[in-house]
Design an enzyme around this catalytic site. Structure first.
Site, mmCIF file in Angstrom:
data_model
loop_
_atom_site.group_PDB
_atom_site.id
_atom_site.type_symbol
_atom_site.label_atom_id
_atom_site.label_comp_id
_atom_site.label_asym_id
_atom_site.label_seq_id
_atom_site.Cartn_x
_atom_site.Cartn_y
_atom_site.Cartn_z
ATOM 1 N N LYS A 24 0.826 -1.218 0.000
ATOM 2 C CA LYS A 24 0.000 0.000 0.000
ATOM 3 C C LYS A 24 0.857 1.265 0.000
ATOM 4 O O LYS A 24 0.586 2.194 -0.739
ATOM 5 C CB LYS A 24 -0.900 0.056 1.249
ATOM 6 C CG LYS A 24 -1.917 -1.040 1.362
ATOM 7 C CD LYS A 24 -2.860 -0.777 2.527
ATOM 8 C CE LYS A 24 -2.199 -0.841 3.889
ATOM 9 N NZ LYS A 24 -1.734 -2.176 4.295
ATOM 10 N N ARG A 99 -9.346 1.827 8.819
ATOM 11 C CA ARG A 99 -9.035 0.437 9.159
ATOM 12 C C ARG A 99 -10.138 -0.191 9.999
ATOM 13 O O ARG A 99 -10.072 -1.379 10.277
ATOM 14 C CB ARG A 99 -7.741 0.392 9.959
ATOM 15 C CG ARG A 99 -6.501 0.110 9.130
ATOM 16 C CD ARG A 99 -5.317 0.363 10.036
ATOM 17 N NE ARG A 99 -4.189 -0.471 9.829
ATOM 18 C CZ ARG A 99 -3.014 -0.040 9.349
ATOM 19 N NH1 ARG A 99 -2.881 1.188 8.933
ATOM 20 N NH2 ARG A 99 -1.994 -0.863 9.280
ATOM 21 N N ARG A 138 11.810 -6.316 5.204
ATOM 22 C CA ARG A 138 11.471 -4.950 4.812
ATOM 23 C C ARG A 138 12.364 -3.902 5.490
ATOM 24 O O ARG A 138 12.631 -3.979 6.672
ATOM 25 C CB ARG A 138 10.008 -4.696 5.198
ATOM 26 C CG ARG A 138 9.504 -3.337 4.796
ATOM 27 C CD ARG A 138 8.028 -3.387 4.646
ATOM 28 N NE ARG A 138 7.352 -3.088 5.891
ATOM 29 C CZ ARG A 138 6.050 -2.798 5.946
ATOM 30 N NH1 ARG A 138 5.318 -2.791 4.857
ATOM 31 N NH2 ARG A 138 5.495 -2.538 7.091
ATOM 32 N N ARG A 171 11.578 -1.542 10.751
ATOM 33 C CA ARG A 171 10.556 -1.122 11.711
ATOM 34 C C ARG A 171 10.466 -2.133 12.851
ATOM 35 O O ARG A 171 10.404 -3.329 12.605
ATOM 36 C CB ARG A 171 9.199 -1.042 11.004
ATOM 37 C CG ARG A 171 9.023 0.235 10.238
ATOM 38 C CD ARG A 171 7.773 0.228 9.415
ATOM 39 N NE ARG A 171 6.575 -0.246 10.094
ATOM 40 C CZ ARG A 171 5.361 -0.221 9.553
ATOM 41 N NH1 ARG A 171 5.199 0.273 8.336
ATOM 42 N NH2 ARG A 171 4.323 -0.665 10.202
ATOM 43 N N ARG A 182 -0.315 -8.197 13.689
ATOM 44 C CA ARG A 182 -0.860 -7.207 12.750
ATOM 45 C C ARG A 182 -1.756 -7.894 11.708
ATOM 46 O O ARG A 182 -2.793 -7.355 11.328
ATOM 47 C CB ARG A 182 0.282 -6.438 12.060
ATOM 48 C CG ARG A 182 0.913 -5.414 13.011
ATOM 49 C CD ARG A 182 2.258 -4.934 12.512
ATOM 50 N NE ARG A 182 2.177 -4.284 11.232
ATOM 51 C CZ ARG A 182 3.187 -4.232 10.360
ATOM 52 N NH1 ARG A 182 4.343 -4.809 10.629
ATOM 53 N NH2 ARG A 182 3.039 -3.606 9.226
HETATM 54 P P1 AMP Z 1 1.195 0.862 8.880
HETATM 55 O O1 AMP Z 1 2.420 1.669 8.632
HETATM 56 O O2 AMP Z 1 0.028 1.306 8.036
HETATM 57 O O3 AMP Z 1 1.430 -0.612 8.830
HETATM 58 O O4 AMP Z 1 0.753 1.188 10.397
HETATM 59 C C1 AMP Z 1 1.613 0.879 11.492
HETATM 60 C C2 AMP Z 1 0.822 0.917 12.794
HETATM 61 O O5 AMP Z 1 0.269 2.226 13.006
HETATM 62 C C3 AMP Z 1 -0.385 -0.017 12.853
HETATM 63 O O6 AMP Z 1 -0.005 -1.346 13.201
HETATM 64 C C4 AMP Z 1 -1.215 0.672 13.942
HETATM 65 O O7 AMP Z 1 -0.660 0.461 15.225
HETATM 66 C C5 AMP Z 1 -1.022 2.147 13.612
HETATM 67 N N1 AMP Z 1 -2.030 2.625 12.620
HETATM 68 C C6 AMP Z 1 -1.806 3.039 11.340
HETATM 69 N N2 AMP Z 1 -2.948 3.399 10.736
HETATM 70 C C7 AMP Z 1 -3.933 3.201 11.642
HETATM 71 C C8 AMP Z 1 -5.364 3.363 11.619
HETATM 72 N N3 AMP Z 1 -6.006 3.796 10.511
HETATM 73 N N4 AMP Z 1 -6.052 3.079 12.744
HETATM 74 C C9 AMP Z 1 -5.432 2.644 13.855
HETATM 75 N N5 AMP Z 1 -4.107 2.438 13.946
HETATM 76 C C10 AMP Z 1 -3.351 2.721 12.853
#
Ligand code: AMP
Length: 226
Positions: A24, A99, A138, A171, A182
């Site tokens: 994404k 989400r 990653r 990360r 996740r």
């Molecule tokens: P990502 O980089 O999109 O994988 O997001 C990393 C982490 O940020 C996720 O595992 C959540 O802890 C938090 N996060 C990101 N976007 C959201 C969202 N829309 N709602 C809630 N938590 C989020």
């Protein structure tokens, strides 16, 4: 839509959906650039806030570290703020948001205030085994958040971002246990959104397991095709 710019003359909102590791971030960044829209990635915004030790970062930290979702009200506040910034005037590609169903409803309310709606939802389809493999190797740029993979998409110079020269890091939530969590949280909370947008006739599925360039072209075709 003509390639190059958003052409609807209004506020364009495209949601990029898919499980963690589907690509994404990479695709949203490329597509936003091609269409002249903002790239709104809630995960990037949380990580930035955590790195800068802001109040938002403090609130988000314990959730992000465990692979859990940050509470909806905090997330919605963040998105509202970001959508009001000048580079989002023509609209945005939403990456990692919404989400949860509550976030999707909140997004609809927020857009209604601007006389806008969600235009398209692109779902990046990638087999589960491939997701775990991708997340394992990653590397992410500390500065611009570009994403690399040590096997499938390595940077030209190890540990250095091709785009901005920033330092690459892994990360902390890309460790196997947190990756597993996740993926579980995704299946519980986010997969139902796919049905919601499908029922609304907004969802288009794109294969995410092709080369990054092929996926970008497929996403642009899908978006242009409304
Ligand atoms: P990502 O980089 O999109 O994988 O997001 C990393 C982490 O940020 C996720 O595992 C959540 O802890 C938090 N996060 C990101 N976007 C959201 C969202 N829309 N709602 C809630 N938590 C989020």
């Amino acid at each position: 839509m003509e390639s190059g710019q958003a052409s609807r003359g209004q506020f364009v909102i495209v949601i990029m959906m898919g499980p963690p590791g589907a690509g994404k971030g990479t695709q949203a960044q490329r597509v936003a650039e091609r269409l002249g829209l903002a790239h709104l990635a809630t995960g990037d915004l949380f990580r930035e806030a955590m790195a800068r030790h802001t109040e938002l970062g403090r609130q988000a930290e314990s959730y992000v570290k465990r692979g859990e979702y940050v509470p909806d009200q905090i997330t919605l506040g963040l998105v509202r703020e970001r959508l009001s910034q000048p580079d989002a005037q023509a609209g945005a590609i939403l990456d990692g948001f919404p989400r949860t169903l509550e976030q999707a409803r909140g997004l609809d309310r927020l857009l209604a205030e601007k006389g806008a709606t969600v235009d398209k939802v692109v779902y990046l389809d990638v087999p589960e085994a491939e997701l775990a493999r991708r997340l394992g190797g990653r590397w992410t740029c500390r500065r611009c958040q570009a994403v690399y993979h040590e096997v499938f998409n390595p940077p030209k110079t190890p540990s250095v971002c091709d785009v901005c020269g920033g330092e690459l890091y892994q990360r902390p939530d890309d460790t196997p246990a947190v990756v597993q969590r996740r993926l579980e949280v995704y299946h519980q909370q986010t997969a139902p959104l796919v049905q919601r947008y499908d029922a609304a006739g907004l969802l288009v599925r794109v294969r995410g397991d092709l080369s990054p360039d092929e996926v970008t072209e497929a996403v642009l075709r899908a978006i242009g095709d409304w």
